[in-house]
Structures are given as C-alpha cells and as structure tokens.
Write a protein that holds these residues in place. Structure first.
Motif, short mmCIF file in Angstrom:
data_model
loop_
_atom_site.label_atom_id
_atom_site.label_comp_id
_atom_site.label_asym_id
_atom_site.label_seq_id
_atom_site.Cartn_x
_atom_site.Cartn_y
_atom_site.Cartn_z
N GLY A 264 0.80 -1.22 0.00
CA GLY A 264 0.00 0.00 0.00
C GLY A 264 0.83 1.27 0.00
N ILE A 265 1.81 1.34 0.89
CA ILE A 265 2.58 2.57 1.04
C ILE A 265 3.46 2.82 -0.17
N SER A 266 3.88 1.78 -0.87
CA SER A 266 4.69 2.00 -2.06
C SER A 266 3.94 2.80 -3.12
N GLN A 267 2.62 2.76 -3.07
CA GLN A 267 1.81 3.55 -4.00
C GLN A 267 1.59 4.97 -3.51
N TYR A 268 1.69 5.17 -2.19
CA TYR A 268 1.41 6.49 -1.62
C TYR A 268 2.57 6.92 -0.71
N SER A 269 3.78 6.78 -1.22
CA SER A 269 4.94 7.06 -0.39
C SER A 269 5.05 8.53 -0.02
N THR A 270 4.47 9.42 -0.82
CA THR A 270 4.54 10.85 -0.51
C THR A 270 3.41 11.31 0.39
N ASP A 271 2.41 10.49 0.59
CA ASP A 271 1.30 10.84 1.47
C ASP A 271 1.62 10.34 2.87
N LEU A 272 2.17 11.22 3.68
CA LEU A 272 2.62 10.83 5.01
C LEU A 272 1.47 10.51 5.94
N THR A 273 0.27 10.98 5.63
CA THR A 273 -0.89 10.64 6.46
C THR A 273 -1.32 9.19 6.28
N LYS A 274 -0.78 8.52 5.29
CA LYS A 274 -1.00 7.09 5.11
C LYS A 274 0.19 6.27 5.59
N VAL A 275 1.39 6.86 5.49
CA VAL A 275 2.60 6.13 5.87
C VAL A 275 2.67 5.93 7.38
N PHE A 276 2.58 7.02 8.14
CA PHE A 276 2.79 6.93 9.59
C PHE A 276 1.70 6.12 10.30
N PRO A 277 0.41 6.31 10.02
CA PRO A 277 -0.60 5.48 10.71
C PRO A 277 -0.44 3.99 10.44
N ASN A 278 -0.14 3.62 9.20
CA ASN A 278 0.03 2.20 8.89
C ASN A 278 1.28 1.61 9.53
N LEU A 279 2.35 2.37 9.57
CA LEU A 279 3.55 1.89 10.24
C LEU A 279 3.31 1.71 11.74
N LEU A 280 2.56 2.64 12.33
CA LEU A 280 2.25 2.52 13.75
C LEU A 280 1.40 1.28 14.04
N LEU A 281 0.43 1.02 13.17
CA LEU A 281 -0.40 -0.17 13.34
C LEU A 281 0.42 -1.45 13.20
N ALA A 282 1.46 -1.41 12.40
CA ALA A 282 2.27 -2.60 12.17
C ALA A 282 3.20 -2.90 13.34
N VAL A 283 3.81 -1.86 13.91
CA VAL A 283 4.83 -2.09 14.93
C VAL A 283 4.26 -2.09 16.34
N ALA A 284 3.09 -1.50 16.54
CA ALA A 284 2.55 -1.38 17.90
C ALA A 284 2.37 -2.74 18.59
N PRO A 285 1.76 -3.75 17.94
CA PRO A 285 1.58 -5.03 18.64
C PRO A 285 2.89 -5.69 19.05
N VAL A 286 3.88 -5.66 18.18
CA VAL A 286 5.12 -6.36 18.50
C VAL A 286 5.92 -5.60 19.55
#
Length: 308
Positions: A264-286
């Motif tokens: 997903g982010i590879s398509q919207y790498s310049t849209d930081l409002t998509k990058v940071f929330p998704n990264l947070l969702l990915a790393v938060a559980p671990v």
C-alpha cells in the motif's frame, strides 16, 4: 576477662591491614569505576535517543495532517490531534494492515508449534549424548545461525519449485520453521544440559521410554527456554519481510503485516498521512508484546548459562 598479648609485634601482625584508599573489596579501583560512570551514562543516553526518537516520531506524526508533518515533525499535536487518518488506515481496503494481522498470527502459531515439536526432541537427543558425531550435528545446526536468510532465499525458491510448494503458504511455513530451528535447538540444548541426568534414569526405572521421558518430565522443566524461543520466533516472523514478499507473490492473495504495508505505502509514499498510521499499526503489537515479555526473554537466556 581481658588477655593482654605478651608480644606486641605478634599482636601487630594479627591486626587486619588497613585497606588502601580508593580500593574496594574485590581489588578494583573505586575511583576508576567512578570515572567510568559518566561514560556509561553518556553511552546509555545516546542509545536511548537512538531507540526512542524514531518511535516518538512514528507516534506523534500518525495523528497529524500532511502539512503539520512537513512543517514540524517533532511537535506534539495538542491542538490539531486527529484520528481521521488512523481510522482511514484501519478501514482501507487497498492496504489493510489489520487484515494482515490474521494471516501473520496464523504463521506465528504454525511456525512456533512445529518448531517446538521438532527442536525439542532433537535438542534432548543432542544434550544427552556424549558421542562426537552428535556434537557435530549440533555444530551443523549452529552453522545455520551464521548464514543470512537473504543469502539462501534464491536457493529456497528453486527447492520449493522442485517439490511443488512454490508460491504456497505451506512452502512459506516450511521455510520459516527451518530458519528458526538452529537458534531454538541451541537454546534448548544449553538448558537441557543443566537438568540432572538422574531424572532420566529415574524415569527409565519407572518404565518410561525416551519420548515419554522428554514430553512428560523434561519438557515441563524447560518452560523458561520454551517461552524464550516462542517470543524470539514470534517477533522474528512478525517482522519478516523478505520471505513472505518473495515466497508469496501478490497473486496468492495472502499478505502479512509487513507485505501489506509495502503493497500500500509503495503507491502512496509521498502521502505521510498514510505512511505513519500504517507503520504505527504494524509495529505497535510487537513493541507492546516485547515490552511485556522481555523479562521472560532475559530469564530464559540466563537460566541455563550457569550451573548452580
């Protein structure tokens, strides 16, 4: 009644010698230790900043607008705090990280179970054997810890093609199990060697075979080592990107947390409002899982280090 020493010189020899200033009981220099403490604190401070700053940026920027992120990425959005972008990341059908949780948890459970089933008996056989060829087997497994996973991924693809498991979940699970076995066997062997062999002899006298002895007597005693292996393997599988990205093509329809973010982010790498929330969702559980379970990791790694 006080007894006076007849020989003053003998009495002087019996008195304990005064400890030199600046020396501790172990013979080390207190002044030297005190001089090193600022260096230790400085190194710990640098390490703390390196570890915390990326997490801080990830958290605060997940709730900002695009312009706020670009203007001041380090500021805390006290007035402009918004959950809109986080909600959009959760419900996004294009790169649903939450949807990747299920498949990733499936991989974690399957690999952990198969790893314990295979590594436990193998480590028990190695730890209880005194033959040189058995120790060579242990060295063979240890050699796997020195080989980078990315270096063998291409040969793995050819092997999976030959046995008909290319681009399948079964092939990915088999690869992950094989990659986790070396460290798991190494930790299990070290722990089992601290368990007295007399326990095995007593079980044999009672009529228990080797398999029954291991699973009913030895394995319950291995709880600290088993928990450590499960935690390390789970974190490694959750964070793995190369294996699922290469061994499972997009046509398979299966995405882990890391591959879903990449897709997903590879398509919207310049849209930081998509990058940071998704990264947070990915790393938060671990991250939460590691913080909660870190005491078990430390106890499991040190419990078999010293024989009492």
């Amino acid at each position: 009644m006080v007894v006076l020493e007849a020989d003053p010189e003998a009495a002087a020899r019996k008195r304990p010698k005064a400890r030199p200033a600046g020396r501790d009981d172990g013979g080390g220099s207190v002044e030297r230790e005190e001089s090193r403490s600022p260096v230790r604190w400085a190194l710990l401070g640098v390490l703390f900043v390196v570890m915390v700053v990326p997490i801080y940026l990830l958290i605060v920027n997940a709730f900002k607008s695009q312009q706020e992120i670009l203007d001041n990425p380090f500021s805390i959005p006290l007035g402009g705090l918004t959950f809109e972008h986080m909600g959009a990341a959760i419900s996004s059908p294009q790169f649903n990280v939450i949807g990747g949780y299920g498949f990733t948890l499936f991989l974690v459970v399957m690999v952990d179970v198969l790893c314990i089933v295979l590594a436990g008996p193998a480590a028990y056989a190695i730890a209880r054997s005194l033959k040189k060829r058995t120790q060579l087997v242990l060295l063979y497994f240890l050699a796997g810890t020195f080989i980078p996973g990315a270096a063998v991924i291409i040969p793995v693809i050819y092997v999976l093609r030959e046995i008909g498991l290319a681009n399948t979940v079964t092939g990915l699970v088999a690869h992950d199990v094989a990659s986790t076995l070396p460290v798991s066997i190494f930790l299990f062997v070290g722990f089992i060697r601290t368990i007295p062999v007399d326990i095995d002899h007593a079980a044999t006298i009672d009529g228990a075979g080797r398999y029954r002895t291991f699973w009913t007597i030895i394995f319950p005693l291995m709880r600290p080592a088993v928990v450590t292996v499960l935690i390390l393997n789970s974190i490694g599988i959750w964070n793995d990107f190369i294996s699922p990205q290469i061994l499972l093509s997009p046509s398979s329809g299966h995405y882990t947390v890391t591959t879903a973010i990449y897709a997903g982010i590879s398509q919207y790498s310049t849209d930081l409002t998509k990058v940071f929330p998704n990264l947070l969702l990915a790393v938060a559980p671990v991250v939460i899982f590691f913080i909660y379970m870190q005491r078990h990791i430390i106890s499991g790694l040190t419990v078999g280090a010293v024989k009492g």
